[in-house]
Scaffold this active site. Sequence first.
Site, PDB file in Angstrom:
ATOM      1  N   GLY A 155       0.524  -5.209   0.497  1.00 18.89           N
ATOM      2  CA  GLY A 155      -0.565  -5.256  -0.479  1.00 18.89           C
ATOM      3  C   GLY A 155      -0.127  -5.813  -1.829  1.00 18.89           C
ATOM      4  O   GLY A 155      -0.949  -6.364  -2.574  1.00 18.89           O
ATOM      5  N   GLU A 172       3.695  -5.456   7.291  1.00 22.71           N
ATOM      6  CA  GLU A 172       2.815  -4.413   7.849  1.00 22.71           C
ATOM      7  C   GLU A 172       3.043  -4.113   9.325  1.00 22.71           C
ATOM      8  O   GLU A 172       2.983  -2.960   9.757  1.00 22.71           O
ATOM      9  CB  GLU A 172       1.345  -4.794   7.644  1.00 22.71           C
ATOM     10  N   GLU A 204      -0.358  -9.433  -1.423  1.00 26.52           N
ATOM     11  CA  GLU A 204      -1.786  -9.773  -1.368  1.00 26.52           C
ATOM     12  C   GLU A 204      -2.421  -9.709  -2.759  1.00 26.52           C
ATOM     13  O   GLU A 204      -3.310 -10.508  -3.088  1.00 26.52           O
ATOM     14  CB  GLU A 204      -2.499  -8.820  -0.406  1.00 26.52           C
ATOM     15  N   ALA A 235       0.851  -1.188   0.000  1.00 30.46           N
ATOM     16  CA  ALA A 235       0.000   0.000   0.000  1.00 30.46           C
ATOM     17  C   ALA A 235       0.885   1.235   0.000  1.00 30.46           C
ATOM     18  O   ALA A 235       2.002   1.201   0.521  1.00 30.46           O
ATOM     19  CB  ALA A 235      -0.886   0.001   1.238  1.00 30.46           C
TER      20      ALA A 235
HETATM   21  N1  CO8 Z   1       4.569   3.389  -0.082  1.00 30.92           N
HETATM   22  C1  CO8 Z   1       4.999   4.571  -0.513  1.00 30.92           C
HETATM   23  N2  CO8 Z   1       6.196   4.751  -1.089  1.00 30.92           N
HETATM   24  C2  CO8 Z   1       6.999   3.683  -1.214  1.00 30.92           C
HETATM   25  C3  CO8 Z   1       6.620   2.408  -0.771  1.00 30.92           C
HETATM   26  C4  CO8 Z   1       5.332   2.274  -0.176  1.00 30.92           C
HETATM   27  N3  CO8 Z   1       4.856   1.092   0.232  1.00 30.92           N
HETATM   28  N4  CO8 Z   1       7.622   1.554  -1.014  1.00 30.92           N
HETATM   29  C5  CO8 Z   1       8.602   2.251  -1.599  1.00 30.92           C
HETATM   30  N5  CO8 Z   1       8.218   3.546  -1.721  1.00 30.92           N
HETATM   31  C6  CO8 Z   1       8.986   4.638  -2.295  1.00 30.92           C
HETATM   32  C7  CO8 Z   1      10.093   5.074  -1.350  1.00 30.92           C
HETATM   33  O1  CO8 Z   1       9.579   5.938  -0.357  1.00 30.92           O
HETATM   34  C8  CO8 Z   1      11.044   5.722  -2.309  1.00 30.92           C
HETATM   35  O2  CO8 Z   1      10.553   7.002  -2.614  1.00 30.92           O
HETATM   36  P1  CO8 Z   1      11.569   8.299  -2.500  1.00 30.92           P
HETATM   37  O3  CO8 Z   1      12.612   8.040  -3.567  1.00 30.92           O
HETATM   38  O4  CO8 Z   1      10.673   9.445  -2.812  1.00 30.92           O
HETATM   39  O5  CO8 Z   1      12.140   8.278  -1.130  1.00 30.92           O
HETATM   40  C9  CO8 Z   1      10.921   4.882  -3.591  1.00 30.92           C
HETATM   41  O6  CO8 Z   1       9.674   4.202  -3.465  1.00 30.92           O
HETATM   42  C10 CO8 Z   1      12.019   3.848  -3.724  1.00 30.92           C
HETATM   43  O7  CO8 Z   1      12.057   3.105  -2.524  1.00 30.92           O
HETATM   44  P2  CO8 Z   1      13.389   2.941  -1.625  1.00 30.92           P
HETATM   45  O8  CO8 Z   1      14.298   4.089  -1.824  1.00 30.92           O
HETATM   46  O9  CO8 Z   1      12.957   2.635  -0.224  1.00 30.92           O
HETATM   47  O10 CO8 Z   1      14.014   1.645  -2.334  1.00 30.92           O
HETATM   48  P3  CO8 Z   1      14.920   0.518  -1.636  1.00 30.92           P
HETATM   49  O11 CO8 Z   1      15.389  -0.346  -2.770  1.00 30.92           O
HETATM   50  O12 CO8 Z   1      15.939   1.128  -0.738  1.00 30.92           O
HETATM   51  O13 CO8 Z   1      13.923  -0.317  -0.708  1.00 30.92           O
HETATM   52  C11 CO8 Z   1      11.874  -1.487  -0.200  1.00 30.92           C
HETATM   53  C12 CO8 Z   1      12.850  -1.023  -1.287  1.00 30.92           C
HETATM   54  C13 CO8 Z   1      12.565  -2.501   0.721  1.00 30.92           C
HETATM   55  C14 CO8 Z   1      10.699  -2.129  -0.906  1.00 30.92           C
HETATM   56  C15 CO8 Z   1      11.426  -0.275   0.663  1.00 30.92           C
HETATM   57  O14 CO8 Z   1      10.989   0.766  -0.209  1.00 30.92           O
HETATM   58  C16 CO8 Z   1      10.290  -0.561   1.624  1.00 30.92           C
HETATM   59  O15 CO8 Z   1      10.525  -1.110   2.692  1.00 30.92           O
HETATM   60  N6  CO8 Z   1       9.040  -0.159   1.245  1.00 30.92           N
HETATM   61  C17 CO8 Z   1       7.877  -0.323   2.100  1.00 30.92           C
HETATM   62  C18 CO8 Z   1       7.426  -1.755   2.115  1.00 30.92           C
HETATM   63  C19 CO8 Z   1       6.245  -1.926   3.024  1.00 30.92           C
HETATM   64  O16 CO8 Z   1       6.288  -1.709   4.229  1.00 30.92           O
HETATM   65  N7  CO8 Z   1       5.106  -2.350   2.427  1.00 30.92           N
HETATM   66  C20 CO8 Z   1       3.879  -2.607   3.159  1.00 30.92           C
HETATM   67  C21 CO8 Z   1       2.989  -1.379   3.105  1.00 30.92           C
HETATM   68  S1  CO8 Z   1       1.538  -1.566   4.104  1.00 30.92           S
HETATM   69  C22 CO8 Z   1       0.499  -2.537   3.177  1.00 30.92           C
HETATM   70  O17 CO8 Z   1       0.770  -2.923   2.079  1.00 30.92           O
HETATM   71  C23 CO8 Z   1      -0.838  -2.890   3.850  1.00 30.92           C
HETATM   72  C24 CO8 Z   1      -1.997  -3.128   2.871  1.00 30.92           C
HETATM   73  C25 CO8 Z   1      -3.311  -2.739   3.488  1.00 30.92           C
HETATM   74  C26 CO8 Z   1      -3.359  -1.250   3.799  1.00 30.92           C
HETATM   75  C27 CO8 Z   1      -4.715  -0.768   4.138  1.00 30.92           C
HETATM   76  C28 CO8 Z   1      -4.760   0.626   4.752  1.00 30.92           C
HETATM   77  C29 CO8 Z   1      -6.168   1.031   5.280  1.00 30.92           C
END
Ligand code: CO8
Length: 258
Positions: A109, A132, A112, A65
């Site tokens: 997500g 999450e 999922e 997400a």
């Molecule tokens: N949301 C928003 N932005 C994201 C996300 C995300 N999930 N993942 C990556 N990005 C963005 C980063 O912020 C970054 O942006 P910026 O350059 O502007 O800083 C860009 O994408 C590239 O990412 P990274 O620089 O972090 O790249 P890395 O190669 O260093 O790392 C990762 C990659 C490991 C994937 C890392 O980005 C990460 O940990 N991302 C988050 C993963 C995560 O926690 N996902 C779960 C999210 S919660 C969810 O999915 C729940 C679903 C139900 C929600 C319902 C709500 C009501």
Amino acid sequence: MSYNCILVSTDGPVGLITLNRPEALNALNRQITAEISAAAAAFDADPAIGALVVTGSDRAFAAGADIKEIADKSFAEVYEENFITATWEGLARVRKPTLAAVSGHALGGGCELALMCDIVIASETARFALPETAIGIIPGAGGTQRLTRIVGKAVAMDMIMSGRALSAEEALAMGLVSRVVAAGDHVTEAMTLAKTLAKRSRPVMQLAKEAVSKAYETHLQEGLYVERRLLYATFALEDRKEGMTAFAEKRPPAFRNR
Ligand code: CO8
């Protein structure tokens, strides 16, 4: 219909949806989930199409997400918007065969979304995780229900509580994916398989899909309902806000257990 966050194409009888938010590793915001659902419904209704493939980029199927979009939401907002149900589930409602072609990150997500598809083909670089809880929420698009039905309680608890990621080979061994192919070959493999499926009798394929789905979907709706209520409840926690703010600020979260 034109889309901003996905690319849509066809190859013979196969519809291809490519998630296209490279700047955010295909993070799933409201617009992209609505577009995926709309494109999936359009292919499902198109008599020229017999199967659908969903894919992302080589680096990320989808990184979950969009945390930045939901970071400031309150319990009342996610509950009132019916956050997941409103836009996310179109793929799960498709009656034709659906295939996910996964490379790189399939997180939260994103994982999922892949699990909503009938068949998951993984590149050897694919990594599946439900991280999450590290940002103060729980999975909400089927993770606690679909994953548990596939891998069983022990692995599901491990993945959901610790955020443990599965490699493509581990995901194959545990039944999340049915094929692992060399890096870069996942879309070709999925399209080839989808073409084979699309050539079969449409009603027979739909009946087969419905029958297999029933084997593990009984009571799924109840489970999904409970999951969603519990996910929305995390939006009442200060720790949920802290987890997401810390992600955006690129620092470890300081949880206060409330
Ligand atoms: N949301 C928003 N932005 C994201 C996300 C995300 N999930 N993942 C990556 N990005 C963005 C980063 O912020 C970054 O942006 P910026 O350059 O502007 O800083 C860009 O994408 C590239 O990412 P990274 O620089 O972090 O790249 P890395 O190669 O260093 O790392 C990762 C990659 C490991 C994937 C890392 O980005 C990460 O940990 N991302 C988050 C993963 C995560 O926690 N996902 C779960 C999210 S919660 C969810 O999915 C729940 C679903 C139900 C929600 C319902 C709500 C009501």
